[in-house]
Design a protein around this motif. Structure first.
Motif: not given
Length: 213
Positions: A63-70, A149-159, A170-180
């Motif tokens: 969504q545009p607000s996500t792109v703008a914020r990132m 900038i990583v525009t997909a979410g993974g379980p860890v920050v890739p080393q 600066i590195l921006l990345i979504p990280v979580g133990t569950k998809p989405r």
């Protein structure tokens, strides 16, 4: 009745500003990039709504607000070298290019890569380089990068991505133990130290690769 994309973009920018996007350069970039060209033709009437839309292959345009914020959080500058992981529709790529960044962008879905590469080439964007491959490995031959900038979410920050981040980068990345179901992390390199900031909840498509799902 014919829809005027330019007027729709102007309205979208006003709404983003009302939502707290205050960086004038970011707002100008979103006002410049024709988002309707980055969505499926059947969905173009909704291109300037603040919503994610499917682009095929199990992927979405954020969504545009996500792109703008990132983009605002990335704190780019003209000539900034950005590595983007997950080209997707190419919309985020085009916004970064409009800000004067040199963008190297990696997509792992071959069909989407070919489709988006053609679109970006047709727009004659300067300093945009598209690649097909495993984005979680980054692109070490062209490192280091000012921003990643990583525009997909993974379980860890890739080393590998952290290793390719320049000092002060600066590195921006979504990280979580569950998809989405992730947290948006901002990592900044200060010499050998990585400063991490949790910027709150996020929901992105899955990060696929050696260091993803």
């Amino acid at each position: 009745m014919r829809v005027d994309p330019k007027r729709q973009r102007a309205r979208m920018v006003r709404e983003l500003e009302a939502r707290g996007i205050h960086d004038p350069a970011v707002l100008a970039a979103l006002g410049q990039v024709p988002r309707h060209l980055f969505v499926q033709e059947a969905l173009r009437a909704r291109a300037y709504e603040d919503t994610a839309l499917p682009i095929g292959y199990g992927q979405t345009i954020s969504q545009p607000s996500t792109v703008a914020r990132m983009t605002m959080l990335l704190e780019t500058f003209p000539g900034c070298r950005v590595l983007e992981i997950g080209t997707g529709s190419g919309y985020q790529t085009a916004v970064l290019a409009a800000l004067g960044c040199v963008v190297l962008t990696i997509e792992c879905v071959r069909e989407l890569y070919l489709q988006t590469r053609g679109l970006l080439q047709s727009l004659a964007l300067r300093d945009v380089h598209t690649l097909l491959g495993d984005g979680t490995l980054g692109l070490p031959d062209a490192a280091p990068y000012d921003r990643i900038i990583v525009t997909a979410g993974g379980p860890v920050v890739p080393q590998p991505l952290l290793r390719q981040l320049d000092d002060g980068g600066i590195l921006l990345i979504p990280v979580g133990t569950k998809p989405r179901n992730q947290r948006l992390l901002r990592l900044e390199r200060r010499g050998d130290i990585i400063e991490k900031t949790d910027l709150g909840p996020a929901a992105f498509v899955d990060l696929v690769g050696n260091h993803g799902w």
